[in-house]
Design a protein around this motif. Structure first.
Motif, short mmCIF file in Angstrom:
data_model
loop_
_atom_site.label_atom_id
_atom_site.label_comp_id
_atom_site.label_asym_id
_atom_site.label_seq_id
_atom_site.Cartn_x
_atom_site.Cartn_y
_atom_site.Cartn_z
N ALA A 196 -34.03 26.39 24.01
CA ALA A 196 -34.78 25.62 23.02
C ALA A 196 -33.83 25.07 21.95
N LEU B 255 -35.27 20.81 23.99
CA LEU B 255 -36.44 20.30 23.29
C LEU B 255 -36.67 18.82 23.59
N ALA C 63 -38.19 18.69 26.98
CA ALA C 63 -39.58 19.12 26.95
C ALA C 63 -40.48 18.00 26.42
N VAL D 11 -41.13 26.49 27.84
CA VAL D 11 -39.76 26.51 27.32
C VAL D 11 -39.44 27.94 26.91
N ASP E 185 -36.57 30.75 25.35
CA ASP E 185 -35.34 30.92 24.58
C ASP E 185 -35.21 32.38 24.18
N PHE F 296 -36.31 28.18 17.55
CA PHE F 296 -35.58 27.11 18.22
C PHE F 296 -34.25 26.80 17.52
N ILE G 32 -40.40 19.24 19.21
CA ILE G 32 -41.36 20.34 19.38
C ILE G 32 -42.78 19.84 19.17
N PHE H 279 -44.15 27.41 24.27
CA PHE H 279 -42.84 27.90 23.86
C PHE H 279 -42.87 29.41 23.81
N TYR I 190 -40.40 32.34 22.72
CA TYR I 190 -39.15 32.81 22.12
C TYR I 190 -39.00 34.31 22.41
#
Length: 371
Positions: free
Chosen positions: A11, A16, A19, A31, A33, A38, A156, A166, A168
């Motif tokens: 990310a 990004l 995406a 996505v 990460d 991000f 994003i 997303f 994370y």
């Protein structure tokens, strides 16, 4: 087992941008990460420069994607009000030997089709930047600066508006090819899911992701080298109004310690080049003298006491110490028996500038895979 159509690993600004681009035409995108938010690595630790494309080998991905990306980036920033400014840049020569190098660089820029380049003499330099010490320079009027955080937030927002998910704190620890896709394993919670297409935009860890898929990164020249770049900021009013760069290093390991301004007119110097074995973002205060010495050769009247450590970033380089710079790797890996895997490796500078063009290139690759 859960299944998605497309998984983007990473990310940062590249992941990004991809995406945002893909989500306009494809559904069920995730996505991943490993960080808690991000853009925590290279994407947020750089000079935030929109490059013109003058430095790179004609015909290379770096050259073509930088030129295309800069045009797309300016258009995007203007349309969506991302803070940016076409501030201009001087690449300066202090003596005749450097001027010869500068002339070669100028011709390289012309071959690449870079617009807004002008070779200027000392008199012109003094008119534009009276505190710059040089006998000649390349003036690049199309070089600019951008708020990289704002750009990433835009990508994003565009992706989320198209229902991209997303995740994370999601470190990928396994990537196994199966019929019509890949099984992706996440360290946190031992979670696994299936993805038809995997796009490896993992930045500093892209070679590790490629290795998880079964690619011999040494044999295929995918191995990354970490090259740290430190910055110092200047605590007084800036004596310059645009970016000022020295003649670049022959190997293009770096562009030399240069002077950059952010959108708040805060002056920074850097980055230098230091190959490291691990991720360490501390700035060594002992470098102050060398930074002051280097930048004082091209900018007059700087106060050494106004220098202070700022930040450091790490570049994911495909070239090791004393090796010539290499081009981006953006590969569809079907020839390795990994249909559906797209690797992006060694996306260092001009990655930020190139990001929208890279996303467009990846979109075309995905379209071929989905036919």
């Amino acid at each position: 087992m859960d299944e998605v159509q497309i998984t983007i690993i990473g990310a940062g600004v590249i992941g990004l941008a991809i995406a945002a681009r893909l989500s306009a035409n494809y559904d069920n995108i995730v996505v991943l990460d490993q960080n808690c938010r991000f853009g925590m690595d290279t994407s947020s630790r750089n000079s935030e420069v929109i490059h013109s494309g003058i430095y790179y080998r004609p015909g290379s991905l770096k050259a073509s994607l930088c030129l295309q990306g800069a045009e797309m980036l300016y258009s995007t920033c203007k349309e969506f009000s991302v803070p940016h400014k076409k501030i201009g840049k001087l690449i300066v020569a202090r003596n005749q030997n450097e001027q010869k190098t500068l002339e070669v660089l100028f011709e390289n820029g012309i071959k690449n089709g870079v617009n807004g380049l002008e070779f200027i003499d000392k008199k012109d330099i003094q008119t534009m930047e009276p505190n710059v010490n040089a006998i000649s320079a390349i003036y690049s009027s199309n070089t600019g600066i951008v708020n990289s955080h704002g750009l990433m937030q835009l990508f994003i927002s565009q992706a989320e508006s198209n229902q991209v998910m997303f995740a994370y704190n999601s470190k990928v620890i396994s990537l196994k090819k199966q019929d019509k896709g890949f099984i992706i394993g996440i360290e946190q919670g031992g979670y696994k899911f299936k993805s038809k297409i995997v796009i490896n935009a993992a930045g500093l860890f892209a070679d590790k992701i490629a290795s998880l898929a079964g690619i011999d990164v040494v044999k295929n020249n995918y191995r990354l080298f970490y090259c740290k770049g430190s910055y110092f900021f200047y605590g007084k009013r800036s004596p310059i109004n645009m970016l000022v760069y020295p003649v670049p290093q022959n190997s293009l390991t770096g562009l030399g310690v240069h002077a950059t301004l952010d959108l708040g007119k805060r002056l920074r110097f850097g980055p230098d080049t230091e190959y490291v074995d691990s991720l360490d973002y501390k700035v060594d205060k002992r470098k102050l003298n060398s930074f002051y010495s280097s930048i004082s050769e091209i900018i007059k009247g700087l106060d050494k006491d106004a220098f202070a450590p700022d930040m450091a970033g790490i570049r994911p380089k495909l070239s090791g110490p004393k090796e010539k710079a290499r081009d981006f790797i953006i590969n569809d890996e079907r020839d390795k028996g990994l249909y559906g895997l797209i690797n992006l490796i060694g996306i260092e500078s001009p990655g930020l500038t190139s990001s929208p063009a890279i996303a467009l290139k990846v979109e075309r690759m995905v379209k071929e895979l989905c036919l």
